[in-house]
Design an enzyme around this catalytic site. Structure first.
Site, PDB file in Angstrom:
ATOM      1  N   GLU A  17       0.823  -1.342  -0.036  1.00  0.00           N
ATOM      2  CA  GLU A  17      -0.007   0.101  -0.154  1.00  0.00           C
ATOM      3  C   GLU A  17       0.817   1.134   0.187  1.00  0.00           C
ATOM      4  O   GLU A  17       1.988   1.357   0.454  1.00  0.00           O
ATOM      5  CB  GLU A  17      -0.875   0.156   1.151  1.00  0.00           C
ATOM      6  CG  GLU A  17      -2.166  -0.939   1.119  1.00  0.00           C
ATOM      7  CD  GLU A  17      -3.240  -0.542   2.045  1.00  0.00           C
ATOM      8  OE1 GLU A  17      -3.338   0.647   2.419  1.00  0.00           O
ATOM      9  OE2 GLU A  17      -4.082  -1.323   1.707  1.00  0.00           O
ATOM     10  N   HIS A  58      -5.125   0.681  -2.660  1.00  0.00           N
ATOM     11  CA  HIS A  58      -5.700  -0.682  -2.454  1.00  0.00           C
ATOM     12  C   HIS A  58      -4.946  -1.741  -3.611  1.00  0.00           C
ATOM     13  O   HIS A  58      -5.716  -2.021  -4.429  1.00  0.00           O
ATOM     14  CB  HIS A  58      -7.242  -0.755  -2.534  1.00  0.00           C
ATOM     15  CG  HIS A  58      -7.828  -0.010  -1.276  1.00  0.00           C
ATOM     16  ND1 HIS A  58      -9.311  -0.168  -1.206  1.00  0.00           N
ATOM     17  CD2 HIS A  58      -7.182   0.307  -0.200  1.00  0.00           C
ATOM     18  CE1 HIS A  58      -9.380   0.472  -0.088  1.00  0.00           C
ATOM     19  NE2 HIS A  58      -8.316   0.739   0.642  1.00  0.00           N
TER      20      HIS A  58
END
Lengths: 94, 153
Positions: free
Chosen positions: B35, B97
């Site tokens: 991430e 994401h």
């Protein structure tokens, strides 16, 4: 007593009437934040716990230092210090 | 007759010029499969959030960096100072994401603040797949339109 400036992040400005900075007196960070909460009711439960600690989702900095690495809410405040309320920013994909 | 439902869109629009969208995709993709996170700097109006700059930040979550982020508060502070010096402010948070949709997760909801735009970029091995913005309203996220061009005269 020292006069400090507290910088308010955008999500908490609804509690300060939109003000991004508030001048508050106090000799420790705790005194400043409690005074700030008296001026702007509702702010206390956003930044302090019932046991007079700092909420997990908030970081408090005095100038460049996180008070967790200093003396917490007992950290001294000098004249013209700038205290930053920094929201903890976290999340994730799942 | 179905009950009256609240409109599931935010009252604000996030203006994010194409050049910044590309920059953001590069930042997000550079961290794949981990991430990435950072901040949006600009000006927040009542209905229009202007993004002037996108800033990367360190992810301090070292236990689960593939699906969690904890934005370094020192980066927040430095970005806030620089922004204010220019008459700007932090208007939002961005994060990626990896291999998940650009929708807020339960983890995102737990840590969210009202008053910020939450821009999520879905990243895959083939590149950034989608980019959507959300705002916390009460206890839920609602989607915020992302505009590339300034439509006002």
């Amino acid at each position: 007593m020292s006069q400090a400036t507290v910088r308010i992040p955008a999500p908490l400005r609804s509690f300060t009437g939109g003000a991004a900075e508030v001048a508050v007196e106090g000799d420790t960070v705790g005194e400043v934040l409690r005074s700030l909460s008296e001026i702007h009711s509702g702010l206390k439960q956003q930044i302090l716990t019932d046991k007079d600690g700092v909420r997990d989702f908030v970081n408090i900095f005095v100038d460049n230092k996180n008070i967790r690495s200093l003396a917490g809410l007992e950290s001294p405040v000098t004249e013209d210090a700038v205290i930053y309320i920094v929201p903890a920013v976290a999340g994730g994909g799942s | 007759m179905s009950p009256l439902r609240a409109v599931e869109t935010a009252s604000t629009q996030l203006w994010l010029p194409a050049v910044l969208q590309h920059e953001l995709s590069r930042f997000a993709q550079a961290s794949y499969p981990l991430e990435a996170c950072g901040l949006l700097v600009g000006r927040a109006g009542d209905t229009k959030i202007d993004t002037v700059r996108v800033v990367p930040a360190r992810n301090l979550n070292l236990e689960r960096p593939e699906d969690r982020y904890l934005l370094d508060p020192q980066d927040f502070l430095a970005t806030d100072r620089a922004a204010r010096a220019e008459g700007l402010e932090i208007v939002g948070i961005w994060h990626s994401h990896p291999d998940h949709p650009a929708r807020p997760s339960g983890t995102d909801l737990e840590s969210a603040w009202e008053g910020y735009s939450y821009l999520i970029i879905s990243t895959t091995a083939d590149g950034a797949a989608a980019l959507r913005s959300w705002r916390l309203v009460g206890d839920r996220f609602v989607e915020e339109a992302v505009e590339q061009e300034d439509t006002e005269p």
